[in-house]
Write a protein that holds these residues in place. Structure first.
Motif, PDB file in Angstrom:
ATOM      1  N   GLU A 171       2.517   8.186  -4.377  1.00 52.53           N
ATOM      2  CA  GLU A 171       3.262   8.567  -3.189  1.00 52.53           C
ATOM      3  C   GLU A 171       3.914   9.939  -3.305  1.00 52.53           C
ATOM      4  N   GLY A 187       6.832  12.327  -0.032  1.00 57.61           N
ATOM      5  CA  GLY A 187       5.723  11.454   0.378  1.00 57.61           C
ATOM      6  C   GLY A 187       5.879  10.915   1.786  1.00 57.61           C
ATOM      7  N   MET A 220      12.465  11.884  12.481  1.00 55.16           N
ATOM      8  CA  MET A 220      12.144  11.767  11.053  1.00 55.16           C
ATOM      9  C   MET A 220      12.848  12.842  10.229  1.00 55.16           C
ATOM     10  N   GLU A 247      10.683   0.844   2.419  1.00 57.47           N
ATOM     11  CA  GLU A 247      10.577   0.878   0.960  1.00 57.47           C
ATOM     12  C   GLU A 247      10.284   2.298   0.467  1.00 57.47           C
ATOM     13  N   HIS A 307      -3.096  12.740   8.066  1.00 54.52           N
ATOM     14  CA  HIS A 307      -2.733  12.549   6.663  1.00 54.52           C
ATOM     15  C   HIS A 307      -3.502  11.368   6.072  1.00 54.52           C
ATOM     16  N   VAL A 311       3.953   2.371  10.912  1.00 55.10           N
ATOM     17  CA  VAL A 311       3.103   3.225  10.081  1.00 55.10           C
ATOM     18  C   VAL A 311       2.062   2.397   9.323  1.00 55.10           C
ATOM     19  N   GLU A 339      -1.858   3.172   9.288  1.00 47.61           N
ATOM     20  CA  GLU A 339      -2.546   3.373   8.003  1.00 47.61           C
ATOM     21  C   GLU A 339      -3.779   2.470   7.924  1.00 47.61           C
TER      22      GLU A 339
HETATM   23  N1  LIG Z   1       6.540   8.738   6.962  1.00 44.21           N
HETATM   24  C1  LIG Z   1       5.541   8.234   6.234  1.00 44.21           C
HETATM   25  N2  LIG Z   1       4.617   9.059   5.696  1.00 44.21           N
HETATM   26  C2  LIG Z   1       3.586   8.570   4.986  1.00 44.21           C
HETATM   27  N3  LIG Z   1       3.384   7.269   4.742  1.00 44.21           N
HETATM   28  C3  LIG Z   1       4.266   6.392   5.245  1.00 44.21           C
HETATM   29  C4  LIG Z   1       5.396   6.822   6.002  1.00 44.21           C
HETATM   30  N4  LIG Z   1       6.108   5.734   6.360  1.00 44.21           N
HETATM   31  C5  LIG Z   1       5.462   4.662   5.870  1.00 44.21           C
HETATM   32  N5  LIG Z   1       4.361   5.039   5.180  1.00 44.21           N
HETATM   33  C6  LIG Z   1       3.383   4.129   4.560  1.00 44.21           C
HETATM   34  O1  LIG Z   1       3.302   2.991   5.418  1.00 44.21           O
HETATM   35  C7  LIG Z   1       3.246   1.795   4.663  1.00 44.21           C
HETATM   36  C8  LIG Z   1       4.423   0.895   5.008  1.00 44.21           C
HETATM   37  O2  LIG Z   1       5.619   1.451   4.467  1.00 44.21           O
HETATM   38  P1  LIG Z   1       6.742   0.548   3.779  1.00 44.21           P
HETATM   39  O3  LIG Z   1       6.148  -0.545   2.967  1.00 44.21           O
HETATM   40  O4  LIG Z   1       7.714   1.444   3.128  1.00 44.21           O
HETATM   41  O5  LIG Z   1       7.365  -0.089   5.123  1.00 44.21           O
HETATM   42  P2  LIG Z   1       8.500  -1.207   5.266  1.00 44.21           P
HETATM   43  O6  LIG Z   1       9.390  -0.734   6.348  1.00 44.21           O
HETATM   44  O7  LIG Z   1       9.106  -1.511   3.938  1.00 44.21           O
HETATM   45  O8  LIG Z   1       7.640  -2.436   5.798  1.00 44.21           O
HETATM   46  P3  LIG Z   1       8.061  -4.017   5.824  1.00 44.21           P
HETATM   47  O9  LIG Z   1       9.169  -4.148   6.816  1.00 44.21           O
HETATM   48  O10 LIG Z   1       6.814  -4.678   6.322  1.00 44.21           O
HETATM   49  O11 LIG Z   1       8.443  -4.389   4.445  1.00 44.21           O
HETATM   50  C9  LIG Z   1       3.216   2.208   3.209  1.00 44.21           C
HETATM   51  O12 LIG Z   1       1.877   2.270   2.774  1.00 44.21           O
HETATM   52  C10 LIG Z   1       3.846   3.584   3.218  1.00 44.21           C
HETATM   53  O13 LIG Z   1       3.368   4.366   2.153  1.00 44.21           O
END
Ligand SMILES: Nc1ncnc2c1ncn2[C@@H]1O[C@H](COP(=O)(O)OP(=O)(O)OP(=O)(O)O)[C@@H](O)[C@H]1O
Ligand SMILES: [Mg+2]
Length: 446
Positions: free
Chosen positions: A75, A146, A154, A182, A331, A364, A368
């Motif tokens: 990341e 990352g 943002m 996370e 990306h 996101v 992805e």
């Molecule tokens: N701004 C960003 N730029 C690049 N990648 C991102 C971004 N935000 C999230 N991601 C990617 O999207 C995916 C989900 O992010 P993450 O697990 O941090 O979300 P979360 O809010 O913890 O989700 P959940 O509520 O389901 O636990 C991950 O693969 C992360 O790397």
């Protein structure tokens, strides 16, 4: 700084000296320079000082959760690839490692040719990624920590991360599912002075209530049946670093009282112990619900909420981030193309409009996944609206009604109907409610 005249710089992160030696014996004669680290904190120190081409990382390493190093490198370090290694072959382990972003996955004992193939593949993927980056200028800057996002919303989050990273106060990260909570928690940790100490993530919702206390605080020998030895908990593991309590609203009222005490006293009490011990841990928590509502509904104790919410980072849903949707789409297209060794697909104007107009309930993570599938399915070339999931094809039509002249909308609609019937004009005319001749004329006109 290490010399770069070798074929590549490799960091072997493994706590087994025999493994390190075995890998070095294969890699050094093949022209690679090999460094080693026996724990996550040691690896982080080396990674902060030197740009490695490939990190060969054991998924289970002292000083952090499983896969933590793999995730961190994938990341945060765009110019480094990861090959994960493990002592045991499990399908789940391989899937988890690849999901965390590893380029390849090797099970010990590692055969020499398999090792060299993985390392060469990883270096080739790096090269592809670099040239893809050059061929695609202006498609967004590398994400800070990352995290990709130029939208004001943002940028606000990124500023809040910077602020949170500079002090050790608690942080409450809120945002819908898949918004990046996370990732933000990790960014706060790795941007802070605690970066070389562990980041420990605990999913409070996934650990049964009865186990959570001993998992968090550890237990002493004889504390309960089955406690045959003293064991440290996540708080001790995270000492000096950061603990991320994911889904904090899933904790029981009694657990919340215990957490409140930890935050007040900066001490933890192992299950069955008579005395508490001090720990130096920064606490970051998250919730995918609105924190104020949690308090109002008494799901979260108000006094605990104030302790946890010293710094609040509210991540906006993807649909409120405007063109960030496109930035992220590009990306992810580059990322997955490099990962699968494919050419980076282009996205047609109409496909981009459709992505932009979709409401992204899964945020996101949903984007992805969609792009990952498209990269797998589209052999190079251009991604068109017809390649998108059905739901998004409709949003393409919706969006176009807001900003575009009628003739364009008509043409787009005709095209999408045509593509849905694989070019069969009679069928398309029937769906459109016009005859074949009118359809032909309209296509000619446009
Ligand atoms: N701004 C960003 N730029 C690049 N990648 C991102 C971004 N935000 C999230 N991601 C990617 O999207 C995916 C989900 O992010 P993450 O697990 O941090 O979300 P979360 O809010 O913890 O989700 P959940 O509520 O389901 O636990 C991950 O693969 C992360 O790397
Ligand atoms: Mg999460």
């Amino acid at each position: 700084m290490a010399s770069r005249d070798a074929k590549g710089l490799i960091l072997v992160a493994d706590d087994g000296p025999a493994t390190v030696e075995a890998l070095r014996r294969e890699l050094a004669p093949a022209g690679y320079r090999v460094f080693s680290a026996a724990s996550v904190p040691d690896a982080l120190k080396l990674l902060a000082a030197t740009r490695f081409d490939v990190v060969i990382a054991n998924v289970r390493l002292p000083g952090a959760n499983d896969l933590e190093l793999v995730r961190h490198v994938c990341e945060n370090l765009d110019e480094t690839e990861v090959v994960a290694t493990t002592n045991y072959a499990t399908v789940d382990g391989a899937v988890q490692a690849i999901k965390a972003g590893a380029f390849d996955y090797l099970v010990k004992p590692i055969a020499g040719d398999r090792l060299l193939a993985a390392v060469e593949g990883a270096i080739e993927a790096l090269r592809l990624r670099k040239s893809a980056g050059r061929a695609d200028p202006g498609k967004g800057s590398p994400g800070t920590y990352g995290l990709w996002g130029d939208s004001p919303a943002m940028q606000e989050v990124i500023r809040a991360i910077g602020k949170a990273a500079s002090i050790s106060a608690t942080v409450l990260v809120s945002g819908e599912s898949g918004t990046g909570k996370e990732l933000v928690a990790r960014a706060i940790h790795y941007g802070s002075a605690r970066a070389s100490a562990p980041f420990v993530a605990v999913n409070c919702g996934a650990i049964p209530e009865t186990l959570l206390e001993s998992e968090l605080f550890g237990y002493v020998k004889g504390a309960f049946t089955g406690a045959s030895e003293t064991r440290a908990g996540f708080f001790q593991t995270a000492d000096g670093g950061t603990i991320f309590l994911d889904e904090i609203s899933e904790t029981s009222p009694s657990m919340q009282v215990k957490l409140l005490r930890v935050l007040q006293e900066k001490e933890i009490c192992m299950v069955g112990a008579t005395r508490s011990r001090r720990v130096d841990v920064r606490v970051v928590t998250s919730t995918n619900r609105d924190p104020q509502t949690l308090v109002a509904k008494a799901v979260l104790r108000e006094d605990l909420f104030y302790r946890l919410n010293v710094i609040a980072v509210a991540i906006p849903p993807l649909r409120e981030r405007g063109d960030d949707i496109l930035l992220l789409a590009h990306h992810f297209a580059r990322k997955f193309a490099a990962e699968f060794g494919k050419a980076v697909p282009q996205l047609s104007e109409a496909a981009l409009r459709a992505l932009r107009a979709h409401t992204w309930p899964g945020n996101v993570r949903e984007l992805e996944n969609v792009i990952q599938r498209l990269v797998v399915m589209c052999e190079g070339g251009t991604i068109e609206v017809r390649d998108l999931p059905a739901l998004m094809r409709f949003s393409a039509l919706r969006e176009s009604t807001v900003t575009r002249p009628l003739v364009e909308i008509e043409l787009d609609y005709i095209r999408s109907v045509l593509s849905s019937v694989e070019g069969n004009r009679s069928q398309a005319a029937r769906i459109l409610g016009i005859d074949r001749k009118t359809l032909r004329e309209k296509l000619k006109f446009h």
